[in-house]
Structure formats: structure tokens, C-alpha cells
Design a protein around this motif. Structure first.
Motif, short mmCIF file in Angstrom:
data_model
loop_
_atom_site.label_atom_id
_atom_site.label_comp_id
_atom_site.label_asym_id
_atom_site.label_seq_id
_atom_site.Cartn_x
_atom_site.Cartn_y
_atom_site.Cartn_z
N UNK A 189 0.85 -1.19 0.00
CA UNK A 189 0.00 0.00 0.00
C UNK A 189 0.89 1.24 0.00
N UNK A 190 0.86 2.00 -1.10
CA UNK A 190 1.71 3.18 -1.21
C UNK A 190 1.40 4.22 -0.15
N UNK A 191 0.18 4.23 0.37
CA UNK A 191 -0.17 5.19 1.42
C UNK A 191 0.62 4.96 2.70
N UNK A 192 1.15 3.76 2.85
CA UNK A 192 1.86 3.43 4.08
C UNK A 192 3.37 3.62 3.95
N UNK A 193 3.85 4.01 2.80
CA UNK A 193 5.30 4.21 2.59
C UNK A 193 5.55 5.70 2.40
N UNK A 194 6.27 6.28 3.35
CA UNK A 194 6.45 7.74 3.36
C UNK A 194 7.94 8.08 3.38
N UNK A 195 8.25 9.28 2.88
CA UNK A 195 9.64 9.72 2.72
C UNK A 195 9.88 11.06 3.42
N UNK A 196 9.73 11.13 4.73
CA UNK A 196 10.07 12.39 5.40
C UNK A 196 11.58 12.59 5.37
#
Length: 328
Positions: free
Chosen positions: A208-215
Motif C-alpha cells: 500500500x503506497x499510502x503506508x510508505x512515506x519519505x520524510x
């Protein structure tokens, strides 16, 4: 040097051999020469010696920055080995794309070191070719470069170990927070994301791309916004896997300041085994950071001493999950 020779009652060539550490000098003569050198406050010139030997007795380290726990401890491991071998450490810190371009354009390490350690850089083929033009051994640290001397962990396997720990605890919605990857500085980010995806696939779970984040890795506002995004989802995750302990520690702080119980409502897993991880009860995938630095320095030394040795040598260190109170 002539003054030292006169005081010790030996030839200048004997002084030279003694102070260069050659074994052809008797212990008694060595003691006399070293005593005379101390009395006269004489130190052999590295620059002058390099003209004779072709060696600078110096190893360079190329690193993205100096203010991260991982890089600081890696360089500490390198420094310890070099200190024992009476070698100097030369550090090039390249903190942004402009400095990176200038470094590879000028190659300031040329003729200034006998070897270079490249730490945590995802180099382009052109940059790698520029380093090859230095004419010195290049050892890659915390990354595996096929056909090149490398010291590293298997980041894919380490991420899979961490993910399996969360899956075995019953988690099925697991977020992944990694460093911003648009600069090309981070090597491990992509590998750990690969391990995350492979483990989901093995478990028959969707990506799920919504769960992979790049802060941005050490940017508190970016991490706070990333956690806010996760908490605002219709179906929020029950666990967060952070690419590094530094990110995980920030995530724990944001969750707790927002009234989200860790691990009651949200489990948090890090990667590295930062020195604060135990104090903060953070579950993590541990890697032996200083050992990696030491092994890289030893590998560079061995290649300097034997340039004809196998150039594909590499050292792989294991990772292990250390369960603590941030996962349940």
C-alpha cells in the motif's frame, strides 16, 4: 635528521630507517635514535617521506555528513584502526548536491591519500569512474558494490527480519518510513524498502503506497507530518517500521505527544541499535556499526599493502532483531 644522527652516533640513513619503522635496525640502535629524536623534538616529515615512498600514510573517508550517529560511529571504528597503525585520517564531508558536484569535479583526495573509504553514497556510474581515476584503492562502506571491495550488512535481509518480527506479533498494516531519497546520498533506503516489500509479498499482503512515506530523515516537522498522515488514514497502520533508529525515536516522540500509546495502539520498530535505543526501550534491527568501520579500515590497509590482491573482496556482517518495549 643530521642532528639526530650526530646525537645518537649513527648515520642519517639509520635515523631514516628507524623513524620509518623498518625492521633492519637493532633494538639498541632504535632506542638511541628515538631518545635523540625526543630530546631534539624531531618528527619525521610525512610530506617529505611520501616523496620517497610514494605513500602518504593517510586514508580518506568520503561521507554525506558528520552529524548522524551511524556515520559518527563508523568513522570512530575507522579512526581506531588507523591510530593503531599510525596512519592519518582525512575526512571529506559532502552535505548537499552542490558540494557533491564540486567534490567529484575537483577530486581533492588525489595525491592526498593512499586509499579512500566511501560511506553511504549511492554513486552514479560517472562518479564511480571519477573515483577510479584517483589511482588509489576505493573501499565501499555500508553498501555492497559488485566487483569492488565492500564492507556491509545485508539490508534486505535485515529489513525482512524486522518485518517478520512485526508480522509474528500479528500486525498486518505496517507503515514504512524512510529517508528522502531524491539526493542519491542514501544507499540503505532502497535496500530496506526492498526487504519490506519482499516480506509483505511472502506473507500474501498487499503493498500500500499510502503506508510508505519519505520524510526528511532528521527533519522533525517532516516526521510529524508523516505520522499525522498515517493517523488520518481511514484504516491506519498498527505498526511503523522506521528506516533508522533516529527516525523511529522521533516517531515515538510524536505518537506519545499526540496521546497515541506505544506499543498499545501503535508499535514502532527501528534499525541500527542507536545508543539511545536501549534507554528508550526501542525495538530495533541491530548492526555492528563500529565493527563495520574497523573492518573497512583493515580492508583498505590490506589492499594498500598488497595491491595485486583480489579487488572483489568483501566483508558481510550479520543483523539481529532486539525486541524491546516499543513493539507488542
Amino acid at each position: 635528521m643530521a642532528d639526530v644522527a650526530e646525537r645518537a652516533g649513527v648515520s642519517v640513513s639509520t635515523v631514516s630507517r628507524t623513524l620509518r619503522g623498518l625492521s633492519s635496525v637493532s633494538p639498541q640502535t632504535r632506542d638511541r635514535v628515538e631518545k635523540a629524536a625526543r630530546e631534539l623534538s624531531f618528527a619525521i616529515s610525512r610530506s617529505a617521506s611520501s616523496l620517497v615512498t610514494g605513500k602518504t600514510r593517510r586514508i580518506a573517508v568520503l561521507t554525506p555528513h558528520l552529524d548522524s550517529w551511524f556515520l559518527g560511529n563508523t568513522i570512530a571504528g575507522v579512526s581506531g584502526v588507523l591510530r593503531e597503525a599510525e596512519l592519518d585520517l582525512l575526512v571529506y564531508s559532502v552535505t548537499d548536491l552542490a558540494e557533491r558536484g564540486a567534490f567529484f569535479d575537483r577530486l581533492p583526495a588525489r595525491r592526498n591519500a593512499d586509499a579512500m573509504l566511501v560511506t553511504c553514497f549511492d554513486l552514479t556510474p560517472e562518479e564511480r569512474a571519477r573515483l577510479d581515476a584517483l589511482g588509489m584503492p576505493v573501499v565501499f562502506v555500508s553498501q555492497h558494490v559488485p566487483g569492488r571491495p565492500s564492507v556491509y550488512i545485508d539490508d534486505v535481509d535485515g529489513a525482512q527480519r524486522g518485518m517478520r518480527h512485526l508480522l509474528n506479533l500479528g500486525h498486518r498494516r505496517i507503515a514504512f518510513l524512510q529517508s528522502s531519497d531524491d539526493t542519491g546520498f542514501s544507499w540503505s533506503s532502497k535496500e530496506r524498502l526492498t526487504g519490506y516489500r519482499k516480506t509483505l509479498e511472502e506473507a500474501g499482503l498487499p503493498y500500500d503506497e499510502e503506508l510508505v512515506l519519505y520524510p526528511v530523515a532528521r527533519h522533525r516537522r517532516g516526521i510529524r507530518e508523516a505520522v499525522g498522515h498515517l493517523l488520518s488514514l481511514r484504516n491506519p497502520p498498527t505498526a511503523v517500521f522506521a528506516e533508522s533508529d533516529e527516525v523511529a525515536i522521533e516517531v515515538m516522540g510524536v505518537l506519545r505527544s499526540s496521546g497515541v500509546d506505544v506499543p498499545g495502539r501503535m508499535s514502532v520498530l527501528g534499525f541500527d541499535d542507536h545508543h539511545l535505543a536501549e534507554w528508550l526501550d526501542l525495538t530495533t534491527v541491530a548492526q555492528p556499526v563500529e565493527d563495520i568501520g574497523r573492518a573497512a579500515a583493515e580492508l583498505a590497509r590490506s589492499i594498500i599493502d598488497d595491491p595485486e590482491a583480489d579487488p572483489t573482496r568483501h566483508v558481510v556482517f550479520p543483523t539481529r532483531v532486539i525486541p524491546r518495549g516499543s513493539t507488542a
